[in-house]
Design an enzyme around this catalytic site. Structure first.
Site, PDB file in Angstrom:
ATOM      1  N   THR A  42       0.818  -1.310  -0.165  1.00 52.08           N
ATOM      2  CA  THR A  42      -0.020   0.081   0.105  1.00 52.08           C
ATOM      3  C   THR A  42       0.909   1.250  -0.090  1.00 52.08           C
ATOM      4  O   THR A  42       0.565   2.260  -0.725  1.00 52.08           O
ATOM      5  CB  THR A  42      -0.975   0.063   1.317  1.00 52.08           C
ATOM      6  OG1 THR A  42      -1.741  -1.329   1.197  1.00 52.08           O
ATOM      7  CG2 THR A  42      -1.938   1.190   0.949  1.00 52.08           C
ATOM      8  N   SER A  48      -4.561  -4.365   3.622  1.00 51.19           N
ATOM      9  CA  SER A  48      -5.513  -4.274   2.731  1.00 51.19           C
ATOM     10  C   SER A  48      -6.358  -5.446   2.574  1.00 51.19           C
ATOM     11  O   SER A  48      -5.588  -6.714   2.429  1.00 51.19           O
ATOM     12  CB  SER A  48      -5.029  -4.031   1.192  1.00 51.19           C
ATOM     13  OG  SER A  48      -4.480  -2.799   1.432  1.00 51.19           O
TER      14      SER A  48
END
Length: 1047
Positions: free
Chosen positions: A130, A179
């Site tokens: 991310t 995530s």
């Protein structure tokens, strides 16, 4: 336009300064491109290179154009605006490996070739995927052209991240911001390179996290952000309390608080992002109402009635669900406790048991959240959509979950690892394709590359009618009692004998010990993974009863109404299973990726504890394996390890050959050929392509680089010498020419000035002589200037010879006749000025000292011969400290407060024998003390006076009033601090006029009626003795001051 505004010289200096020296410093910092490793087939060599670079805080390494990133778990200061500027517009291999280098190269290639690209970012949870995608977005935000419209698009692209993270990320055991969905984002660019839009695709949101979390994990961030950071009015409207412990869906992991996550701050970021992305206030309210309704739904509990059917036990929770979703409470109650069944032509409500009701409630919570997340992604796409129909080029960012292996692996890990298998298959295909295309383009013969083709594993999972997904769907859809164990039995029946599939039943005796009866094991390209089949059918079905859908369609919440549309097909045919949907979405993703040029970022974590500076060899080796780094390296090294364009290779290494240095006149290819012949390359070590040279072995390149390292120091010395000579010669010629011009002008100017000065001097001298001759006459035209000169000269000399002190009476300059009156006035003024300055500069202590000195002066000035010698000696507060006074004496007199004390010599009244004593003044009396005894106390009221001589001795006689014959008489004392002691006595006794300065002889009372005498005279030396007449004789030497007074 893209930023290329660096001058050539600045660019060269920057490259030389910032280059890692990857080839010359390879032993210390490792090699910045794995392709240049000699032992490229060795995992240990790859691991050792990664460790070296990690220990030097070099977290990026290349495998060709693939970027390997190791999470440092600390700030390195390599993501600043300055770093972005350094990597803009630079050749990919020109600077040390960096994610900005990859992002910039993708961007420039897209602009140059006007085609589409994608960057695949993969790695396990916590490896930094991310963050890598954020850094790429931030780089494009800074490097792309800027206008008001483009800045608006840029802000929306950047702020879509915190929104998606809030709704799609969660705290797991491995990562505090993991995530829990796959994300593919397209960034659209116009022909000028400006970011004009974007589009997001999401994959396999982990909806089960809404209703269940493992120990040490949390649900999605947005729930905690709302509870912890939401405004009081908002929470009151939503019926929530600021306490995560009150909500069943938030406490199952027993980890509501995370030290590294600031939910309050993140809440503000999300609110700001929603505003910038232009979500309407009504949509924002509806969105938060859905989040709150999920929390209330989680708190709804069921109890069994007398018949064993479920009834709702939480009327407040149903009230808030009704309010927030806009559905009547009775409808919600029925929907959560009954199922609608069609019997022939009739619909019948069948009540749930408690377990069935809990399952239905959880399924509804997952469905609401999952569909809301899909709506949110669609809204973001609406906001990012570009309305211009002109052709766009695209850079895609694929941030997808990496290969996962846990102690217990379930349906989610099966889907994630299947996804990684597909991406690995695509990765190898595209890498081989790009390599083959480059070889064909350069006219180099392609050699087939041996590699592991994981198609056999992909087919095992996805093959139609035969794959694991087909068997799973078949079990989910078939009538009868299908369970997870029947699913496993079907797998054993159909997959038995497959080399990459094994179960407890199919395994040999040794392997069977490592498998439970409900497990099956797949041999993925990254290694073996054991899956537990418990929950596979439920998670794959993800069923939501039709009557609950009908309940949700009655909602007045705009988002819920959109997520459960009345137009949604409500056929009796069962919907696609989760695995099939995921398989279809992967097929779509693969098609998208196949249409674009690939770039790769492989993220790795160095340790499980998120500790900076710690490199876990076992963990990193495992990641090297399942990220497919060795496969990619083998493909890249199958032919040639190093390849560069002729121009770049010649530019760097041309100093190694006399024929190519300093400038080559022919083509770059001819220059390179000449260079490598001079270096002695063997025919099997290189190939010449159409635009590039291909070098087979790293050792060939290293030898060339080492030779260049030696050569460049010699070249640098020669270049410096030549350049310095050129600069010095040029400076000399310019200085010589300038000096000639300056000399000519200077001589002319000097001659003109000399003539003018002489003419002026003649006039001045004439006036001066005439003024001198008429100086004593009244002021007139002839002597005015001379008299002014006289005044100025006198004042100038006076300024430089002013008296330094007030007492200096003799240094004032004698004035000329014309300045007599002015001199007297100035002298008075200056004297007053010095006095004022002296007075203003006196400190408080100094002032007190001067006042005492003034009193001394008034008594002894002009009367006592040795007084002038005492003027410069400062007086002390006392000459004997309290510690030096005997304790008995101190205790007897301390009530009277000691004012002053001094050592003295006391002479007996009879015989005049000297005795050492202490003279102590208190507030009311004077004490003569011998160690612990008080020899005599003289009250100040009984003190008639004090006599001293005019000579330079230190004697004083204290005259005491004696009324009784038993009282002691006067005191004859000698004191080294005579003036200080007498002045202190005057002050303490408050008698300023009782000291008499006597010449010759002093009479004193031995006792009442009996007298004695002290005679004083001058002599050659100081003597004290008893004279023949019985008097005390004190002889003192004559002082210089006395002799001067007499003269």
């Amino acid at each position: 336009m893209y930023m290329f505004s660096k001058s050539l010289e600045e660019r060269c200096n920057r490259i030389l300064r910032d280059m890692e020296g990857s080839l010359t410093a390879r032993d210390r910092v490792g090699i910045q491109d794995f392709v240049l490793l000699d032992a490229y087939t060795s995992e240990s060599a790859v691991l050792d290179n990664l460790r070296k670079r990690f220990n030097e805080n070099l977290i990026y390494t290349y495998i060709g154009t693939l970027l390997v990133s190791v999470n440092p778990y600390k700030e390195l200061g390599i993501y600043t605006k300055k770093q972005m500027d350094i990597y803009m517009g630079v050749n990919f291999f020109e600077l040390p490996p960096h994610i900005y280098a990859l992002a910039d190269n993708v961007y420039r290639t897209m602009l140059t070739e006007t085609n589409n690209h994608f960057i695949l970012i993969s790695g396990e949870s916590g490896a930094g995927k991310t963050e890598a995608s954020k850094k790429i977005l931030q780089f494009y935000a800074v490097s792309c052209p800027s206008t008001k419209l483009l800045d608006n698009v840029r802000d929306r692209l950047l702020l879509s991240n915190p929104v998606l993270e809030a709704f799609g990320n969660a705290k797991t055991l491995k990562n505090d911001n993991s995530s829990r969905f796959g994300k593919y984002m397209d960034i659209q660019f116009d022909h000028m390179g400006g970011a004009v839009g974007g589009h997001i695709l999401s994959y396999l949101l982990e909806k089960s996290r809404v209703v269940h979390q493992n120990h040490g994990e949390r649900s999605f961030h947005i729930f905690y952000q709302l509870v912890e950071g939401g405004e009081e009015d908002l929470l009151r409207w939503l019926g929530l309390e600021r306490n995560c412990q009150r909500y069943s869906y938030l406490v199952q992991g027993e980890c509501a608080k995370v030290s590294s996550v600031n939910d309050k701050s993140d809440w503000k970021t999300v609110r700001k992002a929603l505003s910038v992305i232009e979500f309407s206030e009504s949509n924002i309210e509806s969105l938060f109402a859905i989040i709150a309704s999920v929390l209330h739904l989680g708190n709804a509990t069921f109890v069994a009635d007398s018949q064993g059917y479920a009834t709702l036990n939480n009327s407040p929770e149903i009230h808030w669900l009704s309010k927030l979703l806009g559905i009547p409470a009775q409808v919600i109650q029925v929907g959560l406790t009954h199922r609608k069944i069609e019997a022939r032509s009739e619909e019948v409500l069948s009540p749930f048991t408690v377990d069935q009701a809990v399952y239905a409630k959880d399924a509804l919570a997952k469905a609401i959240y999952g569909r809301t997340f899909t709506w949110l992604v669609n809204e973001l796409n609406e906001s990012l959509a570009n309305k211009d129909s002109s052709r766009k080029t695209v850079i895609g960012l694929l941030d997808i979950y990496g290969f996962e292996v846990f102690s217990v692996n379930s349906f989610e890990q099966f889907c994630i690892n299947y996804c990684n298998e597909k991406l690995q298959q695509l990765f190898i295909q595209l890498t081989l394709k790009s390599e083959q295309e480059e070889y064909e383009m350069e006219g180099i013969e392609w050699e087939s590359v041996p590699y592991f083709n994981n198609k056999i594993i992909c087919d095992l999972v996805e093959e139609k009618f035969k794959g694991i997904i087909s068997v799973l769907d078949e079990e989910c859809l078939r009538p009868g009692e299908a369970t997870d164990m029947t699913f496993l039995e079907k797998l054993e029946e159909k997959m038995g004998g497959h080399p990459h599939f094994v179960t407890h039943k199919l395994a040999d005796q040794k392997t069977r010990k490592t498998l439970e009866r409900g497990d099956f094991r797949l041999l993925h390209y990254a290694g073996e993974v054991t899956y537990c089949v418990v929950g596979f059918l439920d998670k794959n079905n993800d069923l939501l009863y039709r009557n609950i859908k009908e309940v949700m369609r009655q909602s007045k919440n705009a988002i819920v109404k959109h997520c459960f549309p009345s137009t949604e097909p409500d056929s009796k045919k069962r919907p696609e299973t989760v695995a099939t949907q995921f398989k279809s979405s992967l097929v779509g993703l693969t098609e998208i990726l196949m249409s674009k040029e690939p770039w790769y970022v492989r993220c790795m974590k160095p340790n499980e504890g998120k500790q900076p500076g710690l490199f876990d060899d076992v963990l990193v080796r495992h990641q090297v394996k399942y990220l497919g780094l060795m496969e990619h390296l083998r493909v890249r090294r199958a032919g040639f390890a190093y390849r560069r364009r002729y121009e770049i290779f010649l530019q760097r290494y041309k100093p190694l050959c006399p024929d190519t240095w300093p400038n080559w006149k022919g083509t770059a290819a001819e220059g390179v050929e000449c260079l490598i012949k001079h270096l002695g390359y063997k025919p099997d070590e290189y190939k010449m392509g159409r635009t590039k040279i291909f070098i087979r072995h790293p050792r060939t390149l290293f030898a060339t680089e080492d030779a260049f390292e030696v050569c460049k120091h010699e070249l640098a010395t020669r270049i410096q010498a030549k350049y310095k000579g050129y600069r010095v010669k040029g400076d000399y010629m310019r200085q010589r020419q300038a000096a000639t011009k300056i000399e000519t002008c200077w001589r002319g100017m000097k001659a003109r000035r000399e003539r003018e000065k002489r003419a002026w001097a003649v006039k001045v001298i004439k006036r001066f002589i005439k003024g001198f001759m008429t100086r004593n006459q009244p002021a007139c035209v002839d002597n005015t200037e001379y008299l002014a000169f006289v005044r100025q000269n006198y004042l100038t000399r006076l300024k430089e010879n002013l008296p330094k002190t007030v007492l200096d009476k003799n240094t004032w300059l004698t004035p000329p006749p014309i300045m007599q009156e002015a001199s007297q006035m100035l002298r008075k003024l200056y004297t007053r000025h010095m006095v004022r300055r002296y007075v203003q500069g006196i400190m408080t202590e100094r002032k007190a000292q001067l006042q005492i000195k003034g009193l001394t002066s008034s008594i002894f000035k002009g009367t006592k011969e040795n007084y002038p010698h005492s003027v410069g000696i400062p007086f002390m507060d006392t000459r004997i400290s309290e510690e030096d006074i005997h304790i008995k004496v101190y205790q007897m007199i301390r009530q009277e407060r000691i004012k002053y004390s001094v050592p003295v010599v006391k002479y007996d009244r009879n015989g005049f024998r000297p005795r050492f004593r202490q003279l102590i003044y208190t507030g009311s009396a004077a004490y003569l003390v011998e160690e612990a005894k008080i020899k005599q106390r003289v009250e100040f009221n009984n003190l008639k006076g004090v006599s001293v001589s005019t000579l330079s001795d230190n004697f004083l006689i204290l005259h005491v009033q004696c009324e009784d014959i038993k009282q002691k008489g006067d005191l004859v004392l000698q004191c080294d601090y005579l003036f200080e002691a007498l002045t202190k006595l005057c002050l303490v006794a408050n008698k300023h006029n009782f000291i008499k300065v006597v010449q010759g002889s002093v009479k004193f009372d031995i006792q009442p009626g009996r007298e004695g005498f002290v005679d004083f005279k001058s002599g050659q030396e100081t003597m004290i003795y008893r004279a023949k007449n019985g008097h005390l004789m004190v002889e003192s030497t004559r002082t210089k001051s006395r002799a001067m007074i007499q003269n």
